[in-house]
Design a protein around this motif. Structure first.
Motif, PDB file in Angstrom:
ATOM      1  N   TYR A  64     -13.947 132.197   3.121  1.00 34.21           N
ATOM      2  CA  TYR A  64     -14.576 131.850   1.773  1.00 34.21           C
ATOM      3  C   TYR A  64     -14.163 129.820   1.714  1.00 34.21           C
ATOM      4  O   TYR A  64     -12.537 129.801   1.461  1.00 34.21           O
ATOM      5  CB  TYR A  64     -14.941 132.415   1.139  1.00 34.21           C
ATOM      6  CG  TYR A  64     -15.946 133.757   0.919  1.00 34.21           C
ATOM      7  CD1 TYR A  64     -15.009 135.501   1.279  1.00 34.21           C
ATOM      8  CD2 TYR A  64     -16.498 133.342   1.328  1.00 34.21           C
ATOM      9  CE1 TYR A  64     -15.829 135.843   1.774  1.00 34.21           C
ATOM     10  CE2 TYR A  64     -17.477 134.679   0.484  1.00 34.21           C
ATOM     11  CZ  TYR A  64     -16.728 135.980   2.148  1.00 34.21           C
ATOM     12  OH  TYR A  64     -18.082 137.064   2.067  1.00 34.21           O
ATOM     13  N   TYR A  88     -13.155 127.943  -2.035  1.00 36.54           N
ATOM     14  CA  TYR A  88     -13.840 127.415  -3.236  1.00 36.54           C
ATOM     15  C   TYR A  88     -13.264 126.344  -4.204  1.00 36.54           C
ATOM     16  O   TYR A  88     -11.894 126.028  -2.797  1.00 36.54           O
ATOM     17  CB  TYR A  88     -13.908 128.506  -3.948  1.00 36.54           C
ATOM     18  CG  TYR A  88     -14.519 129.846  -3.679  1.00 36.54           C
ATOM     19  CD1 TYR A  88     -13.836 131.131  -2.687  1.00 36.54           C
ATOM     20  CD2 TYR A  88     -15.485 130.231  -4.664  1.00 36.54           C
ATOM     21  CE1 TYR A  88     -14.189 132.081  -2.806  1.00 36.54           C
ATOM     22  CE2 TYR A  88     -16.407 132.245  -4.413  1.00 36.54           C
ATOM     23  CZ  TYR A  88     -15.467 132.085  -3.070  1.00 36.54           C
ATOM     24  OH  TYR A  88     -16.194 133.235  -3.389  1.00 36.54           O
ATOM     25  N   GLN A 143     -11.735 124.543  -7.172  1.00 39.38           N
ATOM     26  CA  GLN A 143     -11.633 124.861  -8.695  1.00 39.38           C
ATOM     27  C   GLN A 143     -11.478 124.062  -9.606  1.00 39.38           C
ATOM     28  O   GLN A 143     -10.375 122.977  -9.242  1.00 39.38           O
ATOM     29  CB  GLN A 143     -10.419 126.039  -9.064  1.00 39.38           C
ATOM     30  CG  GLN A 143     -10.354 126.762 -10.657  1.00 39.38           C
ATOM     31  CD  GLN A 143      -9.346 127.836 -10.818  1.00 39.38           C
ATOM     32  OE1 GLN A 143      -8.612 127.904  -9.942  1.00 39.38           O
ATOM     33  NE2 GLN A 143      -9.974 128.347 -12.179  1.00 39.38           N
ATOM     34  N   PRO A 173     -13.640 129.058 -10.487  1.00 39.54           N
ATOM     35  CA  PRO A 173     -13.442 128.439  -9.153  1.00 39.54           C
ATOM     36  C   PRO A 173     -15.036 128.569  -8.572  1.00 39.54           C
ATOM     37  O   PRO A 173     -16.245 129.204  -9.047  1.00 39.54           O
ATOM     38  CB  PRO A 173     -13.289 129.704  -8.105  1.00 39.54           C
ATOM     39  CG  PRO A 173     -11.758 130.584  -9.018  1.00 39.54           C
ATOM     40  CD  PRO A 173     -12.750 130.473  -9.987  1.00 39.54           C
ATOM     41  N   GLU A 174     -15.569 127.985  -7.748  1.00 41.07           N
ATOM     42  CA  GLU A 174     -16.967 127.541  -7.403  1.00 41.07           C
ATOM     43  C   GLU A 174     -17.091 127.626  -6.060  1.00 41.07           C
ATOM     44  O   GLU A 174     -16.199 127.022  -5.289  1.00 41.07           O
ATOM     45  CB  GLU A 174     -17.824 126.359  -7.944  1.00 41.07           C
ATOM     46  CG  GLU A 174     -17.621 126.283  -8.924  1.00 41.07           C
ATOM     47  CD  GLU A 174     -18.356 124.893 -10.035  1.00 41.07           C
ATOM     48  OE1 GLU A 174     -19.816 124.793 -10.177  1.00 41.07           O
ATOM     49  OE2 GLU A 174     -18.283 123.466  -9.353  1.00 41.07           O
ATOM     50  N   PHE A 175     -18.220 128.568  -5.345  1.00 43.82           N
ATOM     51  CA  PHE A 175     -18.380 128.058  -4.125  1.00 43.82           C
ATOM     52  C   PHE A 175     -18.442 127.126  -2.883  1.00 43.82           C
ATOM     53  O   PHE A 175     -19.643 126.158  -3.691  1.00 43.82           O
ATOM     54  CB  PHE A 175     -19.572 129.782  -3.940  1.00 43.82           C
ATOM     55  CG  PHE A 175     -20.100 129.507  -2.307  1.00 43.82           C
ATOM     56  CD1 PHE A 175     -21.109 129.232  -1.490  1.00 43.82           C
ATOM     57  CD2 PHE A 175     -19.096 130.452  -1.633  1.00 43.82           C
ATOM     58  CE1 PHE A 175     -21.349 129.089  -0.437  1.00 43.82           C
ATOM     59  CE2 PHE A 175     -19.390 130.178  -0.055  1.00 43.82           C
ATOM     60  CZ  PHE A 175     -20.808 129.624   0.576  1.00 43.82           C
ATOM     61  N   LEU A 184      -9.348 126.304  -2.803  1.00 47.27           N
ATOM     62  CA  LEU A 184      -9.272 127.456  -2.962  1.00 47.27           C
ATOM     63  C   LEU A 184      -9.226 128.115  -1.554  1.00 47.27           C
ATOM     64  O   LEU A 184     -10.752 127.666  -1.053  1.00 47.27           O
ATOM     65  CB  LEU A 184      -9.512 128.890  -3.965  1.00 47.27           C
ATOM     66  CG  LEU A 184      -8.834 128.383  -5.202  1.00 47.27           C
ATOM     67  CD1 LEU A 184      -8.863 129.061  -5.915  1.00 47.27           C
ATOM     68  CD2 LEU A 184      -7.358 129.024  -5.483  1.00 47.27           C
ATOM     69  N   SER A 218     -23.195 126.079  -9.981  1.00 44.87           N
ATOM     70  CA  SER A 218     -22.987 126.961 -10.709  1.00 44.87           C
ATOM     71  C   SER A 218     -22.864 127.898 -11.412  1.00 44.87           C
ATOM     72  O   SER A 218     -22.415 128.685 -10.273  1.00 44.87           O
ATOM     73  CB  SER A 218     -24.849 127.240 -11.979  1.00 44.87           C
ATOM     74  OG  SER A 218     -25.132 127.810 -10.677  1.00 44.87           O
ATOM     75  N   GLN A 219     -22.342 128.213 -12.274  1.00 42.65           N
ATOM     76  CA  GLN A 219     -21.262 129.683 -12.785  1.00 42.65           C
ATOM     77  C   GLN A 219     -22.295 130.457 -13.155  1.00 42.65           C
ATOM     78  O   GLN A 219     -23.475 129.856 -14.466  1.00 42.65           O
ATOM     79  CB  GLN A 219     -20.324 129.167 -13.395  1.00 42.65           C
ATOM     80  CG  GLN A 219     -19.236 127.822 -13.130  1.00 42.65           C
ATOM     81  CD  GLN A 219     -18.439 127.678 -14.029  1.00 42.65           C
ATOM     82  OE1 GLN A 219     -17.770 127.258 -14.404  1.00 42.65           O
ATOM     83  NE2 GLN A 219     -17.601 128.431 -12.756  1.00 42.65           N
ATOM     84  N   LYS A 249     -21.579 135.964  -1.973  1.00 46.74           N
ATOM     85  CA  LYS A 249     -20.168 134.297  -2.134  1.00 46.74           C
ATOM     86  C   LYS A 249     -20.377 135.252  -3.892  1.00 46.74           C
ATOM     87  O   LYS A 249     -20.838 135.122  -4.373  1.00 46.74           O
ATOM     88  CB  LYS A 249     -21.385 134.217  -1.878  1.00 46.74           C
ATOM     89  CG  LYS A 249     -21.586 132.256  -2.404  1.00 46.74           C
ATOM     90  CD  LYS A 249     -22.185 131.959  -1.947  1.00 46.74           C
ATOM     91  CE  LYS A 249     -24.167 131.775  -3.079  1.00 46.74           C
ATOM     92  NZ  LYS A 249     -24.769 130.547  -3.050  1.00 46.74           N
ATOM     93  N   LEU A 250     -19.460 134.770  -4.038  1.00 49.50           N
ATOM     94  CA  LEU A 250     -18.592 135.211  -5.426  1.00 49.50           C
ATOM     95  C   LEU A 250     -19.468 134.035  -6.198  1.00 49.50           C
ATOM     96  O   LEU A 250     -18.845 132.646  -5.941  1.00 49.50           O
ATOM     97  CB  LEU A 250     -17.102 135.698  -5.514  1.00 49.50           C
ATOM     98  CG  LEU A 250     -17.349 136.265  -4.836  1.00 49.50           C
ATOM     99  CD1 LEU A 250     -15.261 136.947  -4.955  1.00 49.50           C
ATOM    100  CD2 LEU A 250     -17.505 137.764  -5.452  1.00 49.50           C
ATOM    101  N   PHE A 262     -18.211 133.183 -10.154  1.00 45.21           N
ATOM    102  CA  PHE A 262     -17.216 132.759 -11.602  1.00 45.21           C
ATOM    103  C   PHE A 262     -17.878 132.841 -12.859  1.00 45.21           C
ATOM    104  O   PHE A 262     -18.472 131.795 -12.787  1.00 45.21           O
ATOM    105  CB  PHE A 262     -15.571 132.548 -10.719  1.00 45.21           C
ATOM    106  CG  PHE A 262     -15.243 133.113 -10.012  1.00 45.21           C
ATOM    107  CD1 PHE A 262     -15.899 132.714  -8.865  1.00 45.21           C
ATOM    108  CD2 PHE A 262     -14.389 133.905  -9.664  1.00 45.21           C
ATOM    109  CE1 PHE A 262     -14.696 133.294  -7.085  1.00 45.21           C
ATOM    110  CE2 PHE A 262     -13.555 134.648  -8.810  1.00 45.21           C
ATOM    111  CZ  PHE A 262     -13.180 134.415  -7.611  1.00 45.21           C
TER     112      PHE A 262
END
Lengths: 115, 117
Positions: A33, A35, A37, A43-45, A91, B1-2, B104-105, B107
């Motif tokens: 993955y 990410y 940040q 963190p955003e995917f 990341l 988006s979070q 898919k995390l 956060f």
């Protein structure tokens, strides 16, 4: 054993330049993955690989961003025509299979600064 | 988006006290995880709690999950200076590819915890 490694740890570039960020996952992990940040945020995917294929690239912000994982191990995130807004910590994480109960193991990140 | 929102955004306590951080999320989930981050770099996985679990313990950590309120809390007991870090909750995002089951995390923004000696 060795964890996830990322190189470089820091990258400073000028607006408009091309950059490549590398991720070495834990050996044997099939899922990888990326990410991003930004300062003060979580963190955003960006993108997820299962083996060599990008199973989900829905988080890539635009077509200036691209990632590859040609042999199912090392991955490279490529950013064309960098903009100041691309400045962030990038990341990488890997997990054994990508199952939803897997722990994702994160690397230390690459701090990208676009001047 | 979070998806997740942590509360408080910052918390400062004395060493030895307990620290409680909360996380709220928006959509249904299969599991929720807590991560710790030191100095804005790599994240370390702390604990995973499944949607059918209400409480989980790991050492000095206690996590609760209330799916009816879409919220979770992380309690760190007997805090130490080394616990100073940012703490993030992360949920598994909506997954259109159920068969693959990839995680898919998503956060939250995190809680900055400072433990004062």
């Amino acid at each position: 054993g060795a964890g996830v490694s990322q190189t470089p740890s820091n990258k400073v570039t000028e607006k408009g330049k091309y950059v490549e960020l590398r991720c070495d996952p834990i050996s044997g992990h099939t899922a990888l993955y990326w990410y991003r940040q930004s300062l003060g945020q979580g963190p955003e995917f960006l993108i997820y690989f299962q083996g060599t294929g990008a199973a989900d690239d829905s988080g890539l912000p635009n077509d200036r961003f691209f990632a590859v994982r040609p042999e199912g191990s090392v991955s490279t995130l490529k950013i064309q025509r960098t903009e100041r807004g691309d400045s962030a910590v990038y990341l990488c994480a890997s997990s054994p299979t990508g199952a939803d109960t897997d722990t994702q193991y994160f690397g230390p990140g690459t701090r990208l600064t676009v001047l | 988006s979070q998806q997740g929102e942590e509360d408080p955004q910052a918390l400062s306590i004395q060493e030895g006290e307990n620290a409680t951080m909360n996380c709220s999320y928006k959509t249904s989930i299969n599991n929720l995880q807590w991560y710790r981050q030191n100095s804005g770099r790599g994240l370390v996985h702390l604990i995973l709690i499944r949607s059918n679990e209400r409480e989980k313990h790991s050492g000095r950590l206690r996590v609760t999950l209330d799916t009816s309120k879409k919220s979770s809390s992380l309690l760190i007991t007997a805090s130490r200076a080394a616990d100073t870090a940012s703490y993030f909750c992360a949920t598994d995002a909506d997954r259109p590819w159920i068969i693959q089951g990839a995680q898919k995390l998503v956060f939250g923004q995190g809680t900055r915890l400072t433990i004062n000696p």
